[in-house]
Design an enzyme around this catalytic site. Sequence first.
Site, mmCIF file in Angstrom:
data_model
loop_
_atom_site.group_PDB
_atom_site.id
_atom_site.type_symbol
_atom_site.label_atom_id
_atom_site.label_comp_id
_atom_site.label_asym_id
_atom_site.label_seq_id
_atom_site.Cartn_x
_atom_site.Cartn_y
_atom_site.Cartn_z
ATOM 1 N N ASN A 150 0.811 -1.174 0.074
ATOM 2 C CA ASN A 150 0.192 -0.016 -0.175
ATOM 3 C C ASN A 150 0.977 1.235 -0.002
ATOM 4 O O ASN A 150 0.936 2.004 1.048
ATOM 5 C CB ASN A 150 -0.820 -0.066 1.333
ATOM 6 C CG ASN A 150 -2.029 1.140 0.972
ATOM 7 O OD1 ASN A 150 -1.871 2.129 1.506
ATOM 8 N ND2 ASN A 150 -2.986 0.733 0.331
ATOM 9 N N GLY A 153 -2.156 1.850 4.824
ATOM 10 C CA GLY A 153 -1.131 2.424 4.569
ATOM 11 C C GLY A 153 -0.918 3.787 4.141
ATOM 12 O O GLY A 153 -2.077 4.487 4.213
ATOM 13 N N ARG A 199 -1.161 4.819 1.137
ATOM 14 C CA ARG A 199 -2.183 5.307 0.181
ATOM 15 C C ARG A 199 -3.574 5.434 0.785
ATOM 16 O O ARG A 199 -4.332 5.998 0.436
ATOM 17 C CB ARG A 199 -2.202 4.082 -0.741
ATOM 18 C CG ARG A 199 -3.133 4.480 -2.111
ATOM 19 C CD ARG A 199 -3.346 3.544 -3.158
ATOM 20 N NE ARG A 199 -3.947 3.956 -4.248
ATOM 21 C CZ ARG A 199 -5.058 3.697 -4.432
ATOM 22 N NH1 ARG A 199 -6.253 3.317 -3.616
ATOM 23 N NH2 ARG A 199 -6.100 4.453 -5.670
ATOM 24 N N CYS A 200 -3.985 4.645 1.700
ATOM 25 C CA CYS A 200 -5.168 4.449 2.446
ATOM 26 C C CYS A 200 -5.277 5.959 3.082
ATOM 27 O O CYS A 200 -6.587 6.385 3.262
ATOM 28 C CB CYS A 200 -5.108 3.243 3.470
ATOM 29 S SG CYS A 200 -5.354 1.710 2.881
ATOM 30 N N MET A 201 -4.292 6.477 3.824
ATOM 31 C CA MET A 201 -4.323 7.734 4.436
ATOM 32 C C MET A 201 -4.371 8.874 3.651
ATOM 33 O O MET A 201 -4.305 9.891 4.225
ATOM 34 C CB MET A 201 -3.206 7.783 5.471
ATOM 35 C CG MET A 201 -3.011 6.852 6.537
ATOM 36 S SD MET A 201 -1.754 6.819 7.795
ATOM 37 C CE MET A 201 -0.537 6.651 6.782
#
Length: 402
Positions: free
Chosen positions: A344, A387, A389-391
């Site tokens: 990620n 990770g 990208r998610c944030m």
Amino acid sequence: MTSPLVTSEVGRLRTVLLHRPGAELRRLTPRNNDELLFDGVPWVARAQEEHDAFAAALTDRGVEVLHLDRLLAEVLDVPAAREQLVAAAVDDPRIGATLRRTSAEHLSGLASADLAAALIGGVAHDELPGARGLAFELMGPGDFVVRPLPNLLFTRDSSVWVGDQVAITSLAMPARHRESTITGAVYAHHPRFAGPQRLYDPGLEHLEGGDVLLLAPGVLAVGVGERTTAGGAERLARRVFARGLAHTVLVVPIAQERATMHLDTIATMVDVDAMVMYPAVADTLVAWTVRAGDDPEEGDLRVGGPQPFLTAAAAAMGIDRLRLIDTGLDPVTAEREQWDDGNNTLCIGPRLAVAYERNTVTNKALEDAGIEVVPIAGDQLGSGRGGPRCMSCPVVRDASPA
């Protein structure tokens, strides 16, 4: 600010939307963390330090960072936005009509910054002076009248930009439903965005931003699994075709498990023609290729496949092949680093990606393949299973280099 525009995963990142975790993480306990989708109870001060370092790594490289809680507080000065968000906060069948009314009265009287904190951090039973009603009497002191939103940290999921339009997504898990009302209100009412055209809306078939990858201009990949349904992928495809935002959507089935909740937990772009992927699925991941049918006005679709994902992606992107970074991981290490969001990554630009520092084997493989890694700590942030990208929700990217 440059007008929002995102056409790839790897064009130079200019503006991004983050949410610094706060009081909502302090609401997590061993009793409620599963319901609120965290695998543990994070050390909040350390999680904030880690997030601050993440934001600093972006700003140090020329990325403008917008903070969702600050935008929300500013939007709450707009009466229509305030009314909408208060109504959404108390729209909960658990609390009954009387508590709904008294809670709404309390929230409506708060200053904008305090209301923003309450909408994100939640409101507990003993924090509502003057509240009444049968539901209120039957609650315990620590029960939530307005539930906190610890997953707001993962700004990728509640909205995703495709071109100059924003999809306000339909989140699958009840603990996350209200996140989309917040991001939707910010985009609709904040002057930084000036009400962009909406590509998707909450209440439609489930679709989450972590399942949407912009592989190249005009080419989307949409994961279908635990959080995004086939119906959501189909509706998104119809809309991007009708609006000229894409010519191909690859629909990618993924295991309906927490470890692989989104497509971006198993694969992310790290260059215009390169991807890092969980080795256990590299040989089995397939895609259905979806294109507009003969009657676009009727939303007809042409569906082909399945094909191996890498083959279908390269064909849609118009390249000879989509390079897969060979991480060289043994099965145990691969599973550990996938669980810790090793796949990620967030591209700041071509061959420049932010990644959690703890995934040492994956990061070395990226560097050996010519990808510069910007390592960040995530021991506490990762307890929500997400990770870099998610944030992050990219709002402006340069065009991807050819």
